[in-house]
Design an enzyme around this catalytic site. Structure first.
Site, short mmCIF file in Angstrom:
data_model
loop_
_atom_site.label_atom_id
_atom_site.label_comp_id
_atom_site.label_asym_id
_atom_site.label_seq_id
_atom_site.Cartn_x
_atom_site.Cartn_y
_atom_site.Cartn_z
N SER A 67 37.96 77.97 36.31
CA SER A 67 38.01 79.01 37.35
C SER A 67 38.27 80.37 36.71
CB SER A 67 39.10 78.68 38.39
OG SER A 67 40.33 78.42 37.74
N LYS A 138 40.43 68.11 31.01
CA LYS A 138 39.91 67.75 32.33
C LYS A 138 38.39 67.84 32.29
CE LYS A 138 40.21 70.49 36.20
NZ LYS A 138 38.80 70.58 36.61
N GLU A 140 34.76 67.06 34.94
CA GLU A 140 34.33 66.86 36.33
C GLU A 140 33.33 65.72 36.47
OE1 GLU A 140 32.85 70.47 38.10
OE2 GLU A 140 34.70 71.57 37.69
N GLU A 207 39.30 67.61 44.93
CA GLU A 207 39.10 68.95 45.51
C GLU A 207 38.27 68.88 46.78
OE1 GLU A 207 37.90 71.90 42.67
OE2 GLU A 207 37.72 73.47 44.20
O1 KIV Z 1 38.98 75.32 37.28
C1 KIV Z 1 39.96 75.15 38.00
O2 KIV Z 1 40.84 75.99 38.14
C2 KIV Z 1 40.07 73.87 38.69
C3 KIV Z 1 41.07 73.78 39.79
C4 KIV Z 1 40.58 74.50 40.99
C5 KIV Z 1 41.43 72.38 40.10
O3 KIV Z 1 39.35 72.97 38.40
#
Ligand code: KIV
Length: 291
Positions: A67, A138, A140, A207
């Protein structure tokens, strides 16, 4: 003077935290919180100062999310974020934490295109984030990512998965919409979540998933902690984009956000009130922040 004690002319370190010192946040500590029914708090962080403030406010997990493409770089989606940019921000955050002896668990987001080619590409990209200071990565998606998650976990890399609205695939999803509303989508999400847990994912961001579905997935995953955003209050923890919860969102504020700066005397106060609200279950409120 060592790097950890020096102040600088451009902003000094945040004042000492009013909270009692805590042990470093780790996977066993998060598992312990889960077993005790204590909610896990997570915020995004992109730089040294805000990371240090969030840590001193008691936030357990800091996500350097892609983000940052939107909130730091002014992009219209996360798709253009590069691995180099992610590493730069992970380094900023972890440097800030080191300077205040911070104890938060740090998660670095693998950006679009950095794990899609092969498991080998994924481990190279994950290693870059770990070298920059992240404790966990993380990524996706479900289904096709399961083998990659297993491959990383078997090699000692803690993984947080991400299902529901996956912003890196916003163009394929047709926009930022609630996911898992139809019976077949809900079934697929539940199956993907179980597979990710079996592959060793220790956390799962959910999400913009209907609150009832997110709660059901949470009940099913006892070794993988669900972290909701726009997914109701039945998850094991919550995450928000820091700029959103501080009320400095440049666009339309999403329905699932609360501006914690309202009534707060400082950014740390706002973050501490977020932590309290997640832990006492008053945020999010299913009636107003969820579907
Ligand atoms: O990129 C991000 O900040 C995220 C959050 C919204 C979970 O994936």
């Amino acid at each position: 003077m060592s790097e950890t004690t020096a102040s600088t002319p451009y902003g000094t370190l945040p004042a000492a935290s009013p909270l009692p010192p805590r042990k470093p946040v780790s996977l066993p500590r998060l598992q312990d919180m889960r077993e005790r029914g204590e909610k896990i708090t997570m915020l995004t962080a992109y730089d040294a100062t805000f990371a240090a403030v969030a840590d001193s406010a008691g936030v357990e997990c800091l996500l350097i999310g892609d983000s940052l493409g939107m909130v730091c770089q002014g992009l219209s989606s996360t798709v253009g974020v590069t691995l180099d940019a992610m590493c730069y921000h992970v380094e900023c955050v972890t440097r800030g934490l080191r300077r205040v002896q911070g104890t938060a668990w740090v998660i670095g987001d693998l950006p679009f295109g950095s794990y899609h080619e092969s498991k080998e590409q994924a481990i190279r990209s994950a290693s870059a984030l770990l070298h920059a200071g992240a404790h966990m990565i993380k990524l996706e998606g479900g289904g096709w990512t399961t083998d990659t998650v297993r491959f990383l976990v078997e090699r000692g890399i803690p993984v947080c998965a991400h299902l529901g609205l996956t912003p890196q695939t916003v163009h394929a999803l047709g926009g930022y919409r609630v996911q898992g509303r139809s019976e077949s989508d809900a079934l697929r999400l539940k199956r993907d979540a179980l597979e990710l847990q079996d592959a060793g994912a220790a956390m799962l961001v959910l999400e913009m998933v209907p609150a009832a579905l997110a709660a059901e997935v949470t009940q099913q995953l006892l070794r993988c902690h669900t972290i909701g955003i726009g997914s109701g209050n039945g998850t094991a923890g919550q995450v928000l984009v820091m700029h959103d919860m501080l009320g400095v969102n440049l666009g339309k504020t999403p329905k699932f956000v609360r501006n914690f700066m309202e009534g707060a005397s400082s950014v740390r106060d706002a973050m501490a009130s977020y932590v309290r609200a997640v832990k006492d279950g008053s945020f999010p409120d299913n009636a107003s922040h969820a579907w």
